[in-house]
Design a protein around this motif. Sequence first.
Motif, mmCIF file in Angstrom:
data_model
loop_
_atom_site.group_PDB
_atom_site.id
_atom_site.type_symbol
_atom_site.label_atom_id
_atom_site.label_comp_id
_atom_site.label_asym_id
_atom_site.label_seq_id
_atom_site.Cartn_x
_atom_site.Cartn_y
_atom_site.Cartn_z
ATOM 1 N N LEU A 1 -39.987 18.326 148.058
ATOM 2 C CA LEU A 1 -39.218 18.782 146.958
ATOM 3 C C LEU A 1 -38.099 19.445 146.932
ATOM 4 O O LEU A 1 -37.096 19.207 146.133
ATOM 5 N N SER A 2 -37.809 20.007 148.246
ATOM 6 C CA SER A 2 -36.773 20.723 148.253
ATOM 7 C C SER A 2 -36.580 20.980 149.876
ATOM 8 O O SER A 2 -37.582 20.510 150.698
ATOM 9 N N LYS A 3 -35.627 22.001 150.714
ATOM 10 C CA LYS A 3 -35.639 22.174 152.038
ATOM 11 C C LYS A 3 -37.090 22.512 152.758
ATOM 12 O O LYS A 3 -37.442 21.914 153.577
ATOM 13 N N ASP A 4 -37.677 23.369 151.767
ATOM 14 C CA ASP A 4 -38.862 23.818 152.665
ATOM 15 C C ASP A 4 -40.182 23.731 151.507
ATOM 16 O O ASP A 4 -41.215 24.334 151.648
ATOM 17 N N ARG A 5 -40.037 23.033 150.375
ATOM 18 C CA ARG A 5 -41.280 23.029 149.499
ATOM 19 C C ARG A 5 -41.704 21.495 149.461
ATOM 20 O O ARG A 5 -40.811 20.510 149.484
ATOM 21 N N ASP B 1 -54.853 16.685 147.813
ATOM 22 C CA ASP B 1 -56.226 16.251 148.394
ATOM 23 C C ASP B 1 -57.298 15.619 147.160
ATOM 24 O O ASP B 1 -56.403 15.178 146.172
ATOM 25 N N ALA B 2 -58.528 15.228 147.319
ATOM 26 C CA ALA B 2 -59.110 14.700 146.332
ATOM 27 C C ALA B 2 -59.506 15.380 145.061
ATOM 28 O O ALA B 2 -59.370 14.679 144.157
ATOM 29 N N SER B 3 -59.161 16.494 144.925
ATOM 30 C CA SER B 3 -59.110 17.367 143.751
ATOM 31 C C SER B 3 -57.853 17.401 142.923
ATOM 32 O O SER B 3 -57.969 18.090 141.795
ATOM 33 N N GLY B 4 -56.670 17.197 143.776
ATOM 34 C CA GLY B 4 -55.287 17.407 143.077
ATOM 35 C C GLY B 4 -54.441 17.540 143.692
ATOM 36 O O GLY B 4 -54.639 17.515 145.036
ATOM 37 N N GLU B 5 -53.121 18.138 143.324
ATOM 38 C CA GLU B 5 -51.913 18.682 143.972
ATOM 39 C C GLU B 5 -51.906 20.339 143.945
ATOM 40 O O GLU B 5 -52.186 20.898 142.966
ATOM 41 N N ILE B 6 -51.028 20.734 144.841
ATOM 42 C CA ILE B 6 -50.426 22.236 144.903
ATOM 43 C C ILE B 6 -49.219 22.084 145.571
ATOM 44 O O ILE B 6 -49.055 21.161 146.709
ATOM 45 N N LYS B 7 -48.364 23.038 145.105
ATOM 46 C CA LYS B 7 -47.143 23.110 145.821
ATOM 47 C C LYS B 7 -47.176 23.954 147.170
ATOM 48 O O LYS B 7 -48.009 24.916 147.063
ATOM 49 N N VAL B 8 -46.463 23.619 148.169
ATOM 50 C CA VAL B 8 -46.457 24.215 149.421
ATOM 51 C C VAL B 8 -45.136 24.621 149.901
ATOM 52 O O VAL B 8 -44.156 23.799 149.650
ATOM 53 N N GLU B 9 -45.024 25.841 150.530
ATOM 54 C CA GLU B 9 -43.906 26.296 151.167
ATOM 55 C C GLU B 9 -44.218 26.122 152.663
ATOM 56 O O GLU B 9 -45.033 26.999 153.145
ATOM 57 N N ILE B 10 -43.346 25.311 153.441
ATOM 58 C CA ILE B 10 -43.600 25.341 154.939
ATOM 59 C C ILE B 10 -42.305 25.582 155.591
ATOM 60 O O ILE B 10 -41.319 24.852 155.360
ATOM 61 N N ASP B 11 -42.121 26.751 155.992
ATOM 62 C CA ASP B 11 -40.814 27.093 156.624
ATOM 63 C C ASP B 11 -40.625 26.296 157.988
ATOM 64 O O ASP B 11 -41.625 25.989 158.738
ATOM 65 N N HIS B 12 -39.469 25.705 158.353
ATOM 66 C CA HIS B 12 -39.301 24.760 159.526
ATOM 67 C C HIS B 12 -39.838 25.339 160.769
ATOM 68 O O HIS B 12 -40.331 24.352 161.407
ATOM 69 N N LYS C 1 -48.403 28.770 156.893
ATOM 70 C CA LYS C 1 -48.277 29.694 158.202
ATOM 71 C C LYS C 1 -48.558 28.922 159.450
ATOM 72 O O LYS C 1 -48.380 28.983 160.584
ATOM 73 N N SER C 2 -49.205 27.617 159.298
ATOM 74 C CA SER C 2 -49.877 26.797 160.251
ATOM 75 C C SER C 2 -50.036 25.330 159.604
ATOM 76 O O SER C 2 -50.662 25.204 158.741
ATOM 77 N N VAL C 3 -49.337 24.522 160.397
ATOM 78 C CA VAL C 3 -49.548 22.930 160.249
ATOM 79 C C VAL C 3 -50.173 22.149 161.543
ATOM 80 O O VAL C 3 -49.776 22.281 162.505
ATOM 81 N N GLN C 4 -51.226 21.682 161.009
ATOM 82 C CA GLN C 4 -51.955 20.784 162.138
ATOM 83 C C GLN C 4 -52.361 19.321 161.868
ATOM 84 O O GLN C 4 -52.703 19.269 160.701
#
Length: 120
Positions: A62-66, A71-82, A114-117
């Motif tokens: 959506l943007s630089k870090d958003r 998942d099967a239940s729907g969507e949620i916005k997430v913020e992932i710092d580089h 805070k963690s992406v795997q």
Amino acid sequence: MMKRFALLALCMSTLPFAAHAEYVGSGAAPALQSAAVVTAAAAAKMADDSRVTLEGHVVKQLSKDRYTFRDASGEIKVEIDHKYLPVENFGATTRVRLSGEVDKDISGVELDVKSVQILP
């Protein structure tokens, strides 16, 4: 002198790739990775600052870090710092595990990651 400088430069260049350890003994704060896996819909209903883990797909930037997570239940916005992005490239078809905290404010609900795997 030049050898010392070269050695120092080599050591400094590897610093960004160093692993970070943490204390896991008695009295340690619970790790984000140990948070229960929940759905996007359930995370959206949880209290502010709740620790959660989601498994599914990051489907849109959506943007630089958003991003939008689905998942099967729907969507949620997430913020992932580089700094939390994995080394490997991933896309909308890549299954991932995101760990972080629910962030509720006047603009809505999102997950502060805070963690992406990357999952197999």
